[in-house]
Design a protein around this motif. Structure first.
Motif, PDB file in Angstrom:
ATOM      1  N   ARG A 187      55.438  29.739  44.982  1.00 55.49           N
ATOM      2  CA  ARG A 187      54.584  28.723  44.388  1.00 55.49           C
ATOM      3  C   ARG A 187      55.362  27.930  43.356  1.00 55.49           C
ATOM      4  NH1 ARG A 187      49.840  32.655  42.737  1.00 55.49           N
ATOM      5  NH2 ARG A 187      49.094  30.870  41.558  1.00 55.49           N
ATOM      6  N   SER A 203      56.878  25.130  43.340  1.00 55.32           N
ATOM      7  CA  SER A 203      56.605  23.708  43.147  1.00 55.32           C
ATOM      8  C   SER A 203      55.237  23.508  42.516  1.00 55.32           C
ATOM      9  CB  SER A 203      56.718  22.965  44.474  1.00 55.32           C
ATOM     10  OG  SER A 203      55.557  23.157  45.223  1.00 55.32           O
ATOM     11  N   GLU A 204      54.328  24.438  42.791  1.00 57.66           N
ATOM     12  CA  GLU A 204      53.016  24.381  42.168  1.00 57.66           C
ATOM     13  C   GLU A 204      53.149  24.533  40.652  1.00 57.66           C
ATOM     14  OE1 GLU A 204      50.371  27.302  43.824  1.00 57.66           O
ATOM     15  OE2 GLU A 204      49.390  27.514  41.883  1.00 57.66           O
ATOM     16  N   THR A 227      54.667  21.483  39.170  1.00 55.49           N
ATOM     17  CA  THR A 227      53.675  20.423  39.028  1.00 55.49           C
ATOM     18  C   THR A 227      52.867  20.606  37.757  1.00 55.49           C
ATOM     19  OG1 THR A 227      53.515  20.409  41.419  1.00 55.49           O
ATOM     20  CG2 THR A 227      51.796  19.244  40.201  1.00 55.49           C
ATOM     21  N   LEU A 228      52.427  21.836  37.540  1.00 51.49           N
ATOM     22  CA  LEU A 228      51.626  22.101  36.349  1.00 51.49           C
ATOM     23  C   LEU A 228      52.426  21.780  35.094  1.00 51.49           C
ATOM     24  CD1 LEU A 228      49.777  25.399  37.310  1.00 51.49           C
ATOM     25  CD2 LEU A 228      48.813  23.116  37.117  1.00 51.49           C
ATOM     26  N   LEU A 229      53.715  22.143  35.124  1.00 47.09           N
ATOM     27  CA  LEU A 229      54.558  21.826  33.970  1.00 47.09           C
ATOM     28  C   LEU A 229      54.630  20.321  33.783  1.00 47.09           C
ATOM     29  CD1 LEU A 229      57.514  24.344  34.328  1.00 47.09           C
ATOM     30  CD2 LEU A 229      55.993  24.144  32.369  1.00 47.09           C
ATOM     31  N   ALA A 230      54.821  19.620  34.902  1.00 49.13           N
ATOM     32  CA  ALA A 230      54.944  18.168  34.841  1.00 49.13           C
ATOM     33  C   ALA A 230      53.653  17.529  34.361  1.00 49.13           C
ATOM     34  CB  ALA A 230      55.311  17.627  36.213  1.00 49.13           C
ATOM     35  N   LEU A 231      52.541  18.198  34.633  1.00 50.06           N
ATOM     36  CA  LEU A 231      51.255  17.657  34.210  1.00 50.06           C
ATOM     37  C   LEU A 231      50.979  17.962  32.755  1.00 50.06           C
ATOM     38  CD1 LEU A 231      49.058  18.467  37.307  1.00 50.06           C
ATOM     39  CD2 LEU A 231      50.009  16.256  36.612  1.00 50.06           C
ATOM     40  N   ALA A 240      60.422  22.441  34.995  1.00 45.73           N
ATOM     41  CA  ALA A 240      59.594  21.737  35.963  1.00 45.73           C
ATOM     42  C   ALA A 240      60.441  21.040  37.010  1.00 45.73           C
ATOM     43  CB  ALA A 240      58.729  20.717  35.246  1.00 45.73           C
ATOM     44  N   ARG A 241      61.487  20.373  36.542  1.00 42.58           N
ATOM     45  CA  ARG A 241      62.304  19.611  37.469  1.00 42.58           C
ATOM     46  C   ARG A 241      62.909  20.510  38.530  1.00 42.58           C
ATOM     47  NH1 ARG A 241      67.089  19.569  37.609  1.00 42.58           N
ATOM     48  NH2 ARG A 241      67.402  20.322  35.509  1.00 42.58           N
ATOM     49  N   MET A 277      60.178  21.810  40.926  1.00 45.92           N
ATOM     50  CA  MET A 277      59.561  20.884  41.853  1.00 45.92           C
ATOM     51  C   MET A 277      60.511  20.394  42.910  1.00 45.92           C
ATOM     52  SD  MET A 277      57.234  18.878  39.225  1.00 45.92           S
ATOM     53  CE  MET A 277      56.784  17.626  40.372  1.00 45.92           C
ATOM     54  N   ARG A 304      69.817  26.302  42.236  1.00 45.23           N
ATOM     55  CA  ARG A 304      69.901  25.979  40.823  1.00 45.23           C
ATOM     56  C   ARG A 304      68.824  26.728  40.044  1.00 45.23           C
ATOM     57  NH1 ARG A 304      69.345  20.307  41.243  1.00 45.23           N
ATOM     58  NH2 ARG A 304      71.120  19.893  42.571  1.00 45.23           N
ATOM     59  N   ARG A 342      63.854  18.661  55.448  1.00 45.53           N
ATOM     60  CA  ARG A 342      63.157  17.421  55.704  1.00 45.53           C
ATOM     61  C   ARG A 342      63.293  16.413  54.573  1.00 45.53           C
ATOM     62  NH1 ARG A 342      56.975  17.756  56.624  1.00 45.53           N
ATOM     63  NH2 ARG A 342      57.086  17.139  54.472  1.00 45.53           N
ATOM     64  N   HIS A 343      63.224  16.917  53.375  1.00 50.21           N
ATOM     65  CA  HIS A 343      63.160  15.980  52.254  1.00 50.21           C
ATOM     66  C   HIS A 343      64.518  15.543  51.775  1.00 50.21           C
ATOM     67  CE1 HIS A 343      59.307  17.713  52.551  1.00 50.21           C
ATOM     68  NE2 HIS A 343      59.692  18.845  51.999  1.00 50.21           N
TER      69      HIS A 343
END
Ligand SMILES: Nc1ncnc2c1ncn2[C@@H]1O[C@H](COP(=O)(O)OP(=O)(O)O)[C@@H](O)[C@H]1O
Ligand SMILES: [Mg+2]
Lengths: 1121, 246
Positions: free
Chosen positions: A540, A542-543, A546-550, A640-641, A644, A653, A1119-1120
């Motif tokens: 989780r 990236s989840e 995201t929360l950190l980024a929010l 967060a970086r 995510m 990393r 993919r990304h």
């Protein structure tokens, strides 16, 4: 939307990945709670056993050789308002006499022969109809009936020791009619609920009980209307479970007893001396017990003591008078100015030998040494005067009641306990006996008499008081009743109920034991919990990013995760507690079947306190939460970086970001492993020590093994780090696998350490069994170098090394030659060995001739107090300045049964109810002396003059003839119920306990390892997911997915092998001594199965994980990019 | 209060002489990514950041979004120097003053659209409820605001759906609403249309510009698409670690 909603949504969404966490935590809780419930079950079962053994009895007065009036029971019942019962409790043996004529060869030793009235059955815990044992019939308890394989209608032959008023070790006592037998039909067989288990000793093995009508037993032993045990029931209004109240209840009972006590209850008599204005205190035991004599002297002013002794001859020159009494006294006939070397003789004697004033008279008399060794001594006195045989000099009451003498009309029928040559008796001696009975022919001062005749049974035969006025006798009686405490004559109550409850509540804590044994299992379950949670959280990433980024702080996110984890942990705690009961039932089942050795075959039943369940659940919850916390905290530390970003580069990393903790990890692990080792060894070592005469040596090996383990793990670390630094080289699948293993040194080392230390412990402890036969002939071994250990049900009074002793039992000299017997006295008490789970309250005591043991240098001391010169056995001779009596005990007895250590003391009441302190001055390495504490025979006889004779025998015998000697002793001493066993057998019996512990540990440890190998599978999954990008890339450039599976599998198989090999090798070093000892019963099969299973399951889990992880559509990860 | 410092014509973001470099391992040399970068943004302004892949666009955006720290230089938001704030204060800034949109939506898979949109309100320090849009001084209930914005982006009929049940464009619109829910002053979008088809990309661009006007939120947008960049008020070009006006 609120935080709770978010948490619950997460929980629901990630439910699948949480199942593993839930299972792990549930398992941990179940094992912890289950272990505690096992402890509860054992305690509960022991308590139940204790209550079925004592029923509603609260206090008991029991002194095998003191017979009081049975009337005291009813007096006390009304005085105290409780149920009472006076019974006769005697040690004995039982032989089957079946209706079909068989069974004569089946004899059971250590039988309690119990004479009871119907009031006895009212003391049973539940109301019952008294068994019909009218007249001569006897009721056996189930265990005795089973041992004799006898049924109702068959006969049983009971043999008991006929109680003697005078100790059979005392001078003038007789051992001729020591045992009596009774043949009686079996009228009933009593179950446990029918008080069949009745016993005053806190042993978990049921006794062998034979109940017969009290009257019949009284008749048999010649003790009409008398009993030697008095039981009182619990008071209805005083709750019996409050500790401390019983002690005062027993004191209460003792003082109530004093009120109703009469002189005759202690074998005393107070009567007027005919023709003299004196009242006299006499005893039917020849000598007044020393404390009694002292109290009697102090009771009134002008009390005068007398010591009258039986002498073999009084000689003047060539002429002698045989077999006479001589009185030592002050006052009366003996003038105050008389010197200690002077003697007054009567005119009958003077005429007989033609003596005159100033002549020397030589007295010859028997003194009794240890083992009834009779020695004839003599002393000379100068005749001070010749008395007419009249008035105060004609006083037959000066002779005490000597069994076999006083009651005989004809002196040619004399049967005193000492050899008399009846041929020496002349007609004139018979004439004297006819007229004057035992009137002393000579008188010496009391001091002179006490100097030569004093013995441990007393130094007075009577005390005389002046009778003033008409009611003089009454006054003396009243005074004496005040002065003579029945407790000091052995009539005092002991709080048996309190002791029984303490014994079971303080019993060996199986909860703790199983926590220790399940340590690995718990650790593995928690590790699994943490791994799975961490893994779930990682997925989780990236989840969380995201929360950190929010704008959520990482602490807040940690709190979210913890709340989520806490909910799982709560569920797990509930499920775990439910599961615990199943687990505990299984363990209890195991303890009553395959591991019954661990609890000495006691029947246990499952029982768990709600408190235990709550604590267990709480402990499981907290531990799971802590594991989850550790896993979550690590995760939320990343930024967060990093979280995510997706793909291999960033995932790598992510974990390099926590580099600092990676570096710490190996250190932590080493600490963990060492800690675990120390802990487990600490818990397990005491169980491993039984009978090892090379304790130190095997300790060293164990230490070396442990060091080898740490060294092995360090080597793995160096290899891994070296591999990590090695750059370049050909890129093959193998080198790729290695590089992967090397890359995460911390995690790889974690896997290795866990597996290595787990397999080390399982093998090292599982194989660390000792051969009881090893060096058994050495004095330093657990057998003390003795070939045989023997115990008799009834005492043996003589020295089995001496011709007289051997003659008494008609031992065949050609067989017995070469055998040397060390005889020990026994004070019955609670068995203090690993065979008794109860905490021994009043342990069995053994009175040993310390010199015999010291001369042999027998047994090995683990610890001794103070600096001793010479053999530590000599410590027993000393007495501490504080009056404490030195005792020595086996390490198992001291540590486990008594819960004591070197230098500790325990209170022990002697025959007279006086409390003594016993101080543990030495601790023996595991030995055949488990079961009791050992004190010097000299202290023993001082404390317990009532326990006469010897009942434990350590026998030296040439190894090749030991068997024959044992058989001869068993056969010839069958009347005293002699049971002879090879010393090594006794040692092995103790070792079954240890071995049962070892196999429990091996099984639970093995399960833990299996669970640990499942952890390896999870590590594989984690590693694969982390490297998803890299693996995807490998596939993108053309590797087949099966290639990658092989890659991942190889990498983890490497770790698995390293761990198990290091652990196994180190363990082999640790157990080298037992491997090399020929008789050690090493469970090769179960150990190899365990290790094999761990290998297999490890490989399997690694393989499955690799497959599972690599079946995912890996190219997604690219993919990304 | 930050609200007081803000004025219609005021400076919102000031990036001055910022340096940032990375290193791979411990022993490998540093690779400078940003070398003396400066840029300014005013309240409710729109700007685009363009440059070749790997030129440091995301790096710069992350620095502004306080997801990462600059090696050197000053980044001021509303006059407040972000480089001097504590972790806790930074989290506050992120939750209150900045909205972030990524190439990938990063919606919480376990939550519905409605819940996803409201998640940021949980991150607000207690008692600091959402203030109204920048255009109004009256505080607006978060639920009302969420509803209004979702209606605005045409997702009112999708409230109980989970991200897995939405199309890429829809997900990204949820992400936009989520970014705006706490009425930030600055919306940072890192290639928001990168993973979308042309039509959805077009729609999202329209939406962002409309919201910029309606909510008075400044927008800084990283993109590869020249036509999208051209629709922004200012276009910054990043190359060789420095930023220049196009
Ligand atoms: N955390 C990091 N560690 C190391 N190098 C990084 C990190 N983040 C970005 N870089 C490097 O910085 C450069 C710029 O990256 P980025 O800002 O993501 O470029 P853009 O978004 O313009 O494509 C790239 O060369 C990238 O490899
Ligand atoms: Mg980018």
């Amino acid at each position: 939307m609120n935080s709770w909603r978010l948490i619950l949504q997460s929980l629901r969404y990630h439910a699948k990945s949480h199942i593993g966490v839930l299972l792990g935590a549930t398992l941990a809780t179940a094992i912890i709670t289950g272990a505690l419930a096992v402890g509860d079950s054992v305690r509960y079962s022991l308590q139940k056993m204790a209550l079925s053994r004592i029923g509603i009895i609260e206090n008991a007065l029991y002194n095998p050789e003191r017979f009081f009036r049975t009337k005291l029971a009813s007096d006390l019942a009304s005085e105290l308002g409780v149920k009472t019962s006076a019974i006769i409790l005697l040690p004995g043996t039982a032989t089957a006499q079946r209706a079909d004529g068989t069974g004569g060869d089946v004899r059971v030793n250590r039988v309690q022969v119990i004479g009871i009235e119907s009031d006895f059955w009212e003391l049973n815990a539940n109301p019952m109809t008294p068994p019909s044992i009218r007249g001569e019939s006897v009721a056996l308890n189930e265990r005795l009936a089973a041992a004799l394989s006898i049924k109702i209608g068959d006969d049983v032959l009971l043999r008991v020791n006929k109680p003697s008023l005078l100790s059979r070790d005392a001078p003038l006592s007789t051992i001729e009619d020591a045992t009596v037998t009774l043949r009686a039909p079996v009228g009933a067989i009593l179950k446990e609920e029918q008080f069949g288990r009745f016993s005053l000793e806190a042993n978990q093995t049921p006794p062998f009980n034979a109940f017969i009508a009290r009257e019949a037993l009284q008749k048999l032993i010649g003790m009409e209307n008398r009993a030697n045990a008095l039981l009182t029931g619990v008071t209805r209004n005083a709750p019996s479970s409050v500790p401390g109240t019983q002690t005062s209840a027993s004191a209460n009972a003792t003082s109530a007893l004093w009120k109703h006590w009469d002189f005759t209850d202690s074998g005393l008599d107070v009567r007027k001396v005919p023709n003299q204005n004196l009242v006299e205190l006499r005893t039917n035991r020849v000598f007044l017990d020393p404390p009694l004599g002292e109290a009697a002297i102090k009771a009134m002013p002008d009390a005068k003591g007398t010591l009258t002794y039986f002498v073999n001859e009084l000689r003047v020159g060539q002429k002698a008078t045989p077999y006479s009494t001589v009185a030592a006294m002050d006052g009366g006939i003996v003038p105050s100015g008389m010197k200690d070397d002077e003697i007054l003789v009567n005119e009958w004697f003077a005429q007989d030998v033609g003596a005159k004033v100033g002549d020397q008279v030589a007295l010859k008399y028997w003194l009794v040494g240890p083992m009834r060794k009779l020695e004839e001594h003599s002393s000379t006195f100068k005749i001070r005067g010749i008395l007419p045989l009249a008035g105060v000099a004609n006083d037959p009451t000066l002779m005490p009641d000597i069994p076999g003498l006083s009651d005989k009309k004809n002196c040619r029928e004399w049967e005193p306990g000492v050899p008399v040559d009846l041929n020496k008796l002349r007609d004139k001696d018979q004439a004297y006996w006819d007229i004057y009975r035992g009137t002393p022919k000579a008188f010496i001062t009391l001091r002179a008499g006490q100097n030569i005749w004093k013995n441990r049974f007393g130094n007075l035969t009577s005390v005389r008081y002046p009778a003033r006025g008409n009611d003089g006798e009454q006054k003396v009686r009243a005074c004496l009743r005040q002065a003579l405490n029945p407790a000091s004559q052995g009539l005092f109550f002991q709080p048996v109920r309190e002791r029984a409850l303490t014994a079971s509540s303080e019993s060996l804590d199986f909860g703790q034991l199983f926590l220790g044994f399940s340590f690995f299992l718990i650790l593995a379950a928690l590790l699994l919990t943490a791994l799975l949670f961490a893994f779930g959280v990682e997925q989780r990433a990236s989840e969380i990013g995201t929360l950190l980024a929010l704008g959520f702080s990482s602490r807040r996110i940690l709190a979210f995760l913890l709340m989520e984890g806490a909910l799982i942990a709560i569920l797990a705690a509930l499920a775990g507690v439910a599961l615990a009961s199943l687990y505990a039932r299984m363990v209890v089942g195991g303890l009553t079947s395959i591991w019954s050795g661990a609890v000495s075959n006691s029947s246990l039943e499952y029982h768990a306190n709600s408190q235990t369940l709550i604590y267990g659940g709480l402990a499981g919850f907290l531990m799971a939460l802590f594991a989850i916390y550790l896993a979550a905290r690590r995760q939320t530390k990343a930024s967060a970086r990093e979280l995510m970003a997706s793909g291999s580069e960033s995932a790598a990393r992510l974990f390099s970001a926590s580099r600092s903790s990676t570096r710490l990890l190996p250190g932590l692990l080493t600490a963990l492993v060492t800690g675990v080792l120390a802990l487990v060894l600490g818990i397990a070592t005491p169980f491993l020590g039984v009978s090892d005469n090379h304790e130190a040596e095997s300790g060293i090996f164990f230490g070396v093994g442990a060091l080898a383990l740490i060294a092995g793990i360090s080597i793995c670390r160096v290899l891994l780090s070296a591999g990590e630094r090695r750059k370049g080289g050909a890129l093959t699948m193998k080198s790729l696998a290695e590089r992967n293993a090397f890359r995460r040194v911390g995690r790889s080392l974690g896997v290795i350490s866990l597996l290595a230390s787990g397999s080390f412990l399982v093998i090292a402890i599982g194989a660390n069994r000792h051969d009881p036969g090893e060096n058994a002939t050495r004095r330093s071994s657990g057998t003390g170098g003795f070939a045989l250990y023997a115990e008799s049900s009834l005492p043996v009074y003589q020295d089995l090394n001496a011709p007289e002793g051997r003659d008494t039992y008609a031992l065949d000299d050609t067989i017995i030659t070469g055998a040397k017997v060390v005889s020990l006295r026994v004070r019955e008490g609670d068995e203090a060995s690993c065979l008794n789970l109860n905490r021994a309250q009043t342990p069995r005591l053994l009175g040993a001739p310390e010199k015999e043991l010291a001369d042999r240098g027998a047994f090995t001391f683990m610890q001794t107090q103070g600096t001793t010169t010479g053999n530590p056995w000599n410590l027993l001779k000393l007495q501490d300045s504080d009056g404490a009596i030195p005792v020595i005990g086996d390490t198992n007895a001291v540590t486990w049964s008594l819960g004591k250590k070197l230098g500790d003391t325990l209170d022990y009441a002697d025959d007279r109810g006086v409390l003594h302190k016993l101080r543990i001055v030495g601790i023996l390495a595991g030995s055949i002396l488990q079961g009791g504490l050992i004190l010097s025979e000299s202290h023993f006889t001082r404390l317990f003059p009532g326990d006469s004779g010897y009942r434990v025998f350590l026998i030296d015998a040439p190894p090749e003839r030991a068997k024959a000697i044992g058989a001869e002793l068993t056969r010839k001493l069958s009347d005293v119920g002699m049971a002879v066993t090879p010393a090594t057998d006794r040692l092995s019996a103790f070792q079954t306990v240890e071995n049962a512990y070892l196999s429990i540990f091996a099984i639970l440890g093995g399960l833990g390892l299996l669970l640990g190998s499942l952890g390896l599978g999870i590590v594989v999954l984690r590693n694969v997911y982390e490297r998803a990008g890299e693996l995807a890339l490998l596939r993108a450039v053309g590797f087949r997915s099966s290639d990658l599976q092989t890659l991942v599998f190889r990498e983890h198989a490497l770790l698995l092998s390293m761990g198990l090999i290091v652990g196994t090798l180190a363990a082999l070093i640790a157990v080298l001594p037992s491997l090399l000892s020929p008789g050690a019963n090493i469970p090769y099969l179960s150990l190899s199965v365990t290790i094999g299973a761990v290998f297999l399951s490890g490989f399997l889990f690694a393989y499955l994980a690799a497959r599972f992880a690599l079946n995912a559509p890996l190219l997604n990860a690219l993919r990304h990019e | 209060m930050t609200a007081k410092r803000t004025s219609e014509s005021g400076l919102l973001l000031e990036v001055a002489n910022v340096f940032k470099s990375f290193r791979e391992g411990n022993d490998s040399p540093e690779t400078p990514v940003l070398r003396n970068v400066s840029l300014l943004m005013h309240v409710a302004e729109t700007a685009a950041l363009v440059g070749p892949s790997g030129s440091g666009k995301s790096t710069l955006l992350n620095l502004i979004g306080t997801l990462d720290k600059a090696d050197k230089g000053v980044i001021k938001l509303d006059g407040q120097d972000l480089t001097r704030l504590s972790e806790k204060e930074l989290a506050q800034v992120r939750s209150r003053d900045i909205g972030l949109i990524f190439q990938l939506h990063h919606l919480l898979p376990q939550c519905t659209v409605w819940e996803n949109v409201l998640v940021p309100t949980l991150a607000l320090p207690p008692g600091n409820s959402v203030k109204g849009g920048a255009h109004t001084s009256a505080p607006e209930q978060p639920e009302l605001r969420a509803k209004r914005l979702l209606e605005r982006v045409g997702l009112l009929n999708r409230l109980t759906h989970r991200p897995g049940q939405l199309s890429g464009g829809e997900r990204q619109r949820v992400a936009v609403v989520r970014a705006l829910i706490n009425s930030p002053k600055l919306l940072l979008a890192d290639e928001p249309t990168g993973a979308l088809d042309a039509r959805s990309a077009e729609n999202l661009a329209d939406l962002l510009l409309e919201l910029n006007r309606e909510e008075k939120v400044a927008v800084l947008l990283v993109t590869h698409a020249p036509e999208l960049a051209a629709r922004m008020g200012t276009v910054y070009q990043i190359q060789d670690g420095t930023v220049s006006l196009q």
